[in-house]
Design an enzyme around this catalytic site. Structure first.
Site, PDB file in Angstrom:
ATOM      1  N   ARG A 121       0.840  -1.196   0.000  1.00  0.00           N
ATOM      2  CA  ARG A 121       0.000   0.000   0.000  1.00  0.00           C
ATOM      3  C   ARG A 121       0.875   1.245   0.000  1.00  0.00           C
ATOM      4  NH1 ARG A 121      -2.978   0.595   4.680  1.00  0.00           N
ATOM      5  NH2 ARG A 121      -4.315   2.072   3.634  1.00  0.00           N
ATOM      6  N   LYS A 186       4.149  -6.539  11.771  1.00  0.00           N
ATOM      7  CA  LYS A 186       3.325  -6.872  10.605  1.00  0.00           C
ATOM      8  C   LYS A 186       3.537  -8.331  10.182  1.00  0.00           C
ATOM      9  CE  LYS A 186       1.805  -4.837   6.359  1.00  0.00           C
ATOM     10  NZ  LYS A 186       1.350  -3.551   5.865  1.00  0.00           N
ATOM     11  N   ARG A 320      -1.125   6.630  12.005  1.00  0.00           N
ATOM     12  CA  ARG A 320      -0.080   5.970  12.796  1.00  0.00           C
ATOM     13  C   ARG A 320      -0.187   6.395  14.251  1.00  0.00           C
ATOM     14  NH1 ARG A 320       4.133   8.346   9.365  1.00  0.00           N
ATOM     15  NH2 ARG A 320       4.693  10.348  10.218  1.00  0.00           N
TER      16      ARG A 320
END
Ligand code: BTN
Length: 326
Positions: A121, A186, A320
């Protein structure tokens, strides 16, 4: 020479001499050497030891198209085709360019052992070393205007999170809109790409990258904290093919649900995984700061800013953590 046949010989992780490989594959030793160099060019890590031959340390868990197809239970009737490629720039780009499926109810799947220009992304690269992770894209058709896409990317995150949790991965979290995290690192990412089909809805390509076997040294160039399945599930490791089949099933079944009820039907699942709930965040590229209060039925992030709730669209911004407020 068939590079895949050579890889299959080496996949067991044992030593094989050039002579033995030549005999097995019915080719000269020179041809074996040339093919071994080609494998190295593709990113396969070979160890050569004098007197023993060549081996791939730890062996290889290769994907097998028929094996994946045979594991698809509930959704095989909805599959137009499954492509398994050894190396491609990006499985998403491959499916964006593929118009082979004309049945609007069917799905096309593309998997690759390696991507040379995997995309994440927001224009980021997706690191895609050979035979270590899952690089999987699905294309399908969705009827309706832009409202038919509301919450789709969140629904896909739920599909992957459910699949991982059902297989024993603990502590799976979804960071809006659809980053899949464990322990704040992640584990998987999803890239949704669209082509408007004038008055006829959308061609959607969904790409999933899931870290399965990638080791520290193989992921050195990744610029954010990440984790692989292999470091989370020490026992009961599924093969990459088993993971691929389970993920394809979960994604297709979730999209079918989404076609019927929209994101509304998946909202309570999303809430179970919501990694940003009550967290201070800032909108990247803007000066908005606030506290996350979940998502609405259209998949928009609800952010409390000075007592008001602001709704943030997934396509527009990313967020974030705002450590300065914590
Ligand atoms: C993200 O940035 O979180 C999304 C990552 C998506 C990566 C996958 S790997 C398969 C597919 N092909 C691509 O080029 N990207 C997606």
């Amino acid at each position: 020479m068939d590079l895949l046949a050579l890889l299959n010989c080496l996949a067991d992780g044992e030593y094989h001499s050039g002579v033995e490989l030549g005999h097995k594959l019915n080719v000269s030793r020179t041809s074996v050497w040339k093919s071994l160099s080609k494998l190295e060019e593709h990113g396969v890590c070979l160890e050569k030891t004098k007197g023993k031959g060549y081996r791939i340390v730890g062996g290889l868990d290769l994907l097998d198209r028929e094996g994946v197809l045979s594991r698809l239970e509930s959704c095989s009737g909805l599959l137009h085709d499954l492509h398994l490629l050894q190396s491609i720039e990006s499985t998403n780009s491959y499916l964006m360019a593929d118009d082979s499926c004309v049945n609007p109810d069917h799905y096309v799947v593309c998997m690759a052992e390696r991507q040379t220009a995997g995309r994440g992304r927001r224009g980021r690269a997706w690191h895609s070393p050979y035979a270590r992770n899952i690089y999987l894209s699905l294309s399908f058709h969705l009827n309706g205007g832009s409202e038919s896409l509301d919450g789709l990317s969140l629904a896909l995150g739920v599909a992957v999170a459910n699949c991982l949790s059902e297989q024993g991965v603990m502590g799976v979290g979804l960071k809006w809109p659809n980053d899949i995290l464990v322990g704040g690192k992640k584990l998987a990412g999803i890239l949704v790409e669209l082509k408007g089909e004038a008055e006829q809805g959308w061609k959607v390509v969904v790409g999933l990258g899931l870290n399965v076997l990638m080791s520290r040294s193989e992921g050195l160039e990744i610029d954010q904290p990440w984790v692989s399945i292999s470091s989370l599930l020490n026992n009961s490791l599924l093969s990459r093919g088993e993971w691929a089949a389970l993920l394809i099933e979960s994604i297709i079944n979730t999209i079918e649900l989404y076609r019927d009820c929209g994101f509304k039907g998946l909202l309570s699942d999303w809430e179970r995984y919501d990694a940003l709930s009550q967290k201070h965040v800032m909108v990247v590229g803007g000066d908005l700061r606030g506290v996350c209060e979940g998502v609405d039925e259209r998949g928009r992030l609800m952010m409390r800013v000075d007592g008001d709730i602001k709704l943030i669209n997934a396509g527009e911004v990313s967020v974030r953590s705002d450590e300065s407020s914590n």
